[in-house]
Design an enzyme around this catalytic site. Structure first.
Site, PDB file in Angstrom:
ATOM      1  CB  CYS A  89      22.214 -29.132  54.611  1.00  7.39           C
ATOM      2  SG  CYS A  89      20.813 -30.139  54.079  1.00  7.39           S
ATOM      3  CG  HIS A 131      18.089 -25.923  57.101  1.00 10.56           C
ATOM      4  ND1 HIS A 131      19.298 -25.566  56.542  1.00 10.56           N
ATOM      5  CD2 HIS A 131      17.918 -27.244  56.818  1.00 10.56           C
ATOM      6  CE1 HIS A 131      19.824 -26.626  55.940  1.00 10.56           C
ATOM      7  NE2 HIS A 131      19.007 -27.669  56.100  1.00 10.56           N
ATOM      8  CD  GLU A 132      15.800 -29.437  59.181  1.00 12.09           C
ATOM      9  OE1 GLU A 132      15.467 -30.196  58.263  1.00 12.09           O
ATOM     10  OE2 GLU A 132      16.995 -29.246  59.490  1.00 12.09           O
ATOM     11  CG  HIS A 135      15.260 -29.831  53.864  1.00 13.00           C
ATOM     12  ND1 HIS A 135      16.024 -30.147  52.762  1.00 13.00           N
ATOM     13  CD2 HIS A 135      16.140 -29.649  54.878  1.00 13.00           C
ATOM     14  CE1 HIS A 135      17.304 -30.152  53.105  1.00 13.00           C
ATOM     15  NE2 HIS A 135      17.409 -29.852  54.380  1.00 13.00           N
TER      16      HIS A 135
HETATM   17 ZN   LIG Z   1      19.109 -29.602  55.459  1.00 17.23          ZN
END
Ligand SMILES: [Zn+2]
Length: 181
Positions: A89, A131-132, A135
């Site tokens: 990340c 993953h995004e 966020h």
């Molecule tokens: Zn990240």
């Protein structure tokens, strides 16, 4: 270039759920450009708006030969297959740890003009989408690591030169391991 500084682990904005985009205006297009330029400058596979300190549900991606951006994304897994592999990340620079994710997903959302789009991804692209989108919910991939790996990760992060010593906020059981279905 519109490269912006990336917020690092410990910054509360990374733990704050982002808001849905309502206005598909010039400001949004500027944000997408900033995300894109910063992601490219850092050599990342993806970048989400909270990483630039902006609480909106937008991310950019460039992996497996696919690239673009997605606004207000929602993803679902296409089957039961999972993958375990190294993940990193840009907000936790210099590290990667093995993380389990769905292998095949489809994400639906909008482009910067408000037109509906869909991305289907496997392997790295699927990992990136998960993953995004995490966020945008204030979730970091650290939360997805198994207990031993997470302990090791926290130990390493505390020794990182960029870490300012702020009390880290790790969510113990944030969401179901594998998001929405
Ligand atoms: Zn990240």
């Amino acid at each position: 270039m519109t490269v912006q500084p990336i917020r690092l682990f410990g910054d509360p904005v990374l733990r704050t759920p982002a808001d849905e985009v309502v206005d598909f205006d010039r400001e949004l297009r500027n944000l997408v450009r900033d995300l894109w330029d910063t992601m490219r400058d850092e050599g990342g596979a993806g970048l989400a708006a909270p990483q630039l300190g902006v609480g909106l549900r937008v991310f950019t991606y460039a992996c497996d030969g696919e690239e673009g951006h997605l606004v207000n994304p929602v993803w679902t897994s296409l089957d039961e297959e999972t993958q375990e592999g190294p993940e990193g990340c840009l907000s936790i620079p210099g590290f990667s740890w093995d993380c389990r994710r769905h292998r095949n997903v489809v994400a639906r959302g909008f482009n910067e003009h408000g037109e509906p789009i869909e991305i289907q991804g496997s392997d790295l692209l699927a990992r990136c989408i998960q993953h995004e989108t995490d966020h945008l919910d204030g979730v970091l991939f650290l939360d997805r690591l198994d207990d031993d790996t997470r302990k090791q990760a926290m130990k390493e992060i505390r020794q990182a030169t960029w870490f300012d010593g702020a009390v880290p906020t790790l969510k113990q059981s944030p969401h179901p391991l594998f998001g929405a279905r």
